[in-house]
Design an enzyme around this catalytic site. Sequence first.
Site, mmCIF file in Angstrom:
data_model
loop_
_atom_site.group_PDB
_atom_site.id
_atom_site.type_symbol
_atom_site.label_atom_id
_atom_site.label_comp_id
_atom_site.label_asym_id
_atom_site.label_seq_id
_atom_site.Cartn_x
_atom_site.Cartn_y
_atom_site.Cartn_z
ATOM 1 N N GLU A 17 -0.429 -7.938 -12.021
ATOM 2 C CA GLU A 17 -0.291 -7.863 -13.473
ATOM 3 C C GLU A 17 -0.072 -9.241 -14.118
ATOM 4 O OE1 GLU A 17 1.283 -3.297 -14.096
ATOM 5 O OE2 GLU A 17 2.713 -4.739 -13.273
ATOM 6 N N GLY A 29 0.012 4.884 -16.661
ATOM 7 C CA GLY A 29 -0.691 6.158 -16.591
ATOM 8 C C GLY A 29 -0.808 6.737 -17.996
ATOM 9 N N MET A 89 6.900 2.498 -14.976
ATOM 10 C CA MET A 89 8.144 2.443 -14.213
ATOM 11 C C MET A 89 9.080 1.294 -14.587
ATOM 12 S SD MET A 89 6.371 3.519 -10.550
ATOM 13 C CE MET A 89 7.915 3.687 -9.676
ATOM 14 N N GLU A 90 8.796 0.577 -15.687
ATOM 15 C CA GLU A 90 9.626 -0.595 -16.041
ATOM 16 C C GLU A 90 9.943 -0.762 -17.525
ATOM 17 O OE1 GLU A 90 6.613 -1.001 -14.456
ATOM 18 O OE2 GLU A 90 7.342 -1.058 -12.390
ATOM 19 N N ASP A 149 -4.927 4.960 -15.036
ATOM 20 C CA ASP A 149 -5.090 6.319 -14.480
ATOM 21 C C ASP A 149 -4.539 7.306 -15.496
ATOM 22 O OD1 ASP A 149 -2.448 4.974 -13.146
ATOM 23 O OD2 ASP A 149 -2.088 7.052 -13.730
HETATM 24 C C1 4EZ Z 1 4.492 1.176 -12.585
HETATM 25 N N1 4EZ Z 1 3.081 1.020 -12.437
HETATM 26 C C2 4EZ Z 1 2.567 1.621 -11.219
HETATM 27 C C3 4EZ Z 1 3.059 1.107 -9.925
HETATM 28 C C4 4EZ Z 1 2.358 1.781 -8.769
HETATM 29 C C5 4EZ Z 1 1.699 1.507 -6.362
HETATM 30 C C6 4EZ Z 1 1.987 0.736 -5.092
HETATM 31 C C7 4EZ Z 1 2.302 1.469 -13.641
HETATM 32 C C8 4EZ Z 1 1.666 2.823 -13.547
HETATM 33 C C9 4EZ Z 1 2.311 4.042 -13.378
HETATM 34 N N2 4EZ Z 1 3.623 4.384 -13.230
HETATM 35 C C10 4EZ Z 1 0.326 3.072 -13.626
HETATM 36 N N3 4EZ Z 1 0.105 4.413 -13.523
HETATM 37 C C11 4EZ Z 1 1.297 5.031 -13.375
HETATM 38 C C12 4EZ Z 1 1.674 6.381 -13.188
HETATM 39 N N4 4EZ Z 1 0.745 7.346 -13.138
HETATM 40 N N5 4EZ Z 1 2.987 6.674 -13.050
HETATM 41 C C13 4EZ Z 1 3.918 5.690 -13.089
HETATM 42 O O1 4EZ Z 1 4.934 0.675 -13.787
HETATM 43 C C14 4EZ Z 1 2.666 1.191 -7.446
#
Ligand code: 4EZ
Length: 230
Positions: A13, A79, A173-174, A197
């Site tokens: 990122e 997401g 998640m942040e 996604d």
């Molecule tokens: C968290 N980030 C994802 C980290 C995934 C994989 C090894 C963003 C994110 C996200 N968080 C993108 N899509 C998401 C989703 N469906 N649920 C939660 O900030 C690490």
Amino acid sequence: MKTIGIIGAMREEITPLLDFFKKYEEIKIGGNSFYTTTYKNYNIVIAYSKIGKIHAALTCSTIALHFHADYIIFTGVAGGLSSDLKVGDIVLASSLCQYDVDISAFGHPLGFIPESKLYIDTDSNLNEIAKKAAIKQNIKLKYGIIASGDSFISSATKKQWIIDKFNACAVEMEGASIAVVSSLLNIPFCIIRAISDSADDNADISFDEFLVDSAKRSAAFIISILDEIQ
Ligand code: 4EZ
């Protein structure tokens, strides 16, 4: 000179930003690397926190208290929860909440912590700058609530629960960590996320496919915000 802190969660990122600035110094604190540079008349500090609310809270606190950031901007992927969001779309958070906070046993609403707020608003001036930058770039910005929690959401059921309980348009998640820390330390902040996604049963596959591209979109938009802050 004012300092702008830019935080991502994953290395992917912030890589597009480091590639853009090319020259920077690295300072290590608390298990994070902070990359410092200058852009126009600003000091810039960039870091990725590692995934999750606790890591993001530490990184944000360090950027605030050690680097004395005057503004904090989060860049990354999320997401999509709203049906009008597709992969690559950019979301500007109006406010942030923690969908995984639950002290409802004591009669408190889901997501609420006493002496805090269920939804923490982002900075209206930074949001106006982001909206202007979007218009100039012909980018359609989605402005809405982002819900944060320590899980990767990859289930239609959980997704619907977050929509129903928190009225959020995206999940990650942040973001709420940045909101809690920055607001308590009185630092204006905004949260930008490009959709990777749809937080549904295909989310893991979609995330792996679009992480790099969506992270680049978010980072490119951050640069246009920096140009607009001038
Ligand atoms: C968290 N980030 C994802 C980290 C995934 C994989 C090894 C963003 C994110 C996200 N968080 C993108 N899509 C998401 C989703 N469906 N649920 C939660 O900030 C690490």
